[in-house]
Write a protein that holds these residues in place. Sequence first.
Motif, short mmCIF file in Angstrom:
data_model
loop_
_atom_site.label_atom_id
_atom_site.label_comp_id
_atom_site.label_asym_id
_atom_site.label_seq_id
_atom_site.Cartn_x
_atom_site.Cartn_y
_atom_site.Cartn_z
N UNK A 212 -8.30 -13.61 42.03
CA UNK A 212 -6.91 -13.40 42.40
C UNK A 212 -6.47 -11.99 42.09
N UNK A 213 -5.48 -11.52 42.82
CA UNK A 213 -4.91 -10.20 42.55
C UNK A 213 -4.50 -10.09 41.09
N UNK A 214 -4.83 -8.95 40.50
CA UNK A 214 -4.56 -8.74 39.09
C UNK A 214 -5.71 -9.12 38.18
N UNK A 215 -6.70 -9.79 38.72
CA UNK A 215 -7.85 -10.22 37.94
C UNK A 215 -8.90 -9.14 37.81
N UNK A 216 -10.01 -9.52 37.17
CA UNK A 216 -11.09 -8.58 36.89
C UNK A 216 -12.44 -9.17 37.25
N UNK A 217 -13.36 -8.29 37.58
CA UNK A 217 -14.76 -8.64 37.80
C UNK A 217 -15.61 -7.51 37.26
N UNK A 218 -16.84 -7.83 36.87
CA UNK A 218 -17.80 -6.82 36.51
C UNK A 218 -19.04 -6.97 37.38
N UNK B 111 -31.91 -1.01 32.38
CA UNK B 111 -32.00 -0.39 33.71
C UNK B 111 -30.90 -0.91 34.63
N UNK B 112 -29.71 -0.99 34.09
CA UNK B 112 -28.60 -1.61 34.80
C UNK B 112 -27.36 -0.72 34.75
N UNK B 113 -26.70 -0.60 35.88
CA UNK B 113 -25.43 0.09 36.00
C UNK B 113 -24.35 -0.95 36.29
N UNK B 114 -23.19 -0.76 35.69
CA UNK B 114 -22.10 -1.71 35.82
C UNK B 114 -20.89 -1.05 36.46
N UNK B 115 -20.08 -1.88 37.08
CA UNK B 115 -18.77 -1.45 37.55
C UNK B 115 -17.75 -2.48 37.08
N UNK B 116 -16.98 -2.11 36.09
CA UNK B 116 -15.90 -2.96 35.60
C UNK B 116 -14.68 -2.72 36.46
N UNK B 117 -14.17 -3.76 37.07
CA UNK B 117 -13.04 -3.67 37.99
C UNK B 117 -11.88 -4.47 37.43
N UNK B 118 -10.80 -3.79 37.10
CA UNK B 118 -9.61 -4.43 36.57
C UNK B 118 -8.45 -4.25 37.54
#
Length: 114
Positions: A13-19, A76-83
């Motif tokens: 949902x809008x306002x939520x987060x995913x990585x 060997x991992x790259x992350x994208x934290x999305x808030x």
Amino acid sequence: QVQLVESGGGLVQAGGSLRLSCAASRNILTFNAMGWYRQAPGKQRDLVAAITRGGSTNYADSVKGRFTISRDNAKNTVYLQMNSLQPEDTAVYYCQAHYGMDYWGKGTLVTVSS
């Protein structure tokens, strides 16, 4: 050959987060840079965030302050934290690595509902 496998996409949902995670088949310090791109419906594929071998980061203006790119060299991992996700962030997100040429993952879908 180099393989990049994205994971972590889904519906939020809008306002939520995913990585998001991007697991590489080789030492990620081999690459000059790695990054995340996204392609939304009706849009071109654009750079979201990138990290160089030395650890410098760059972000698209549209995600500054909301997204963070990071890495775990041992994994060997790259992350994208999305808030603070917004419907406009809905897209297929692709992992990219550069070492003489560009390597791409197959993408993971992020859908943000209002």
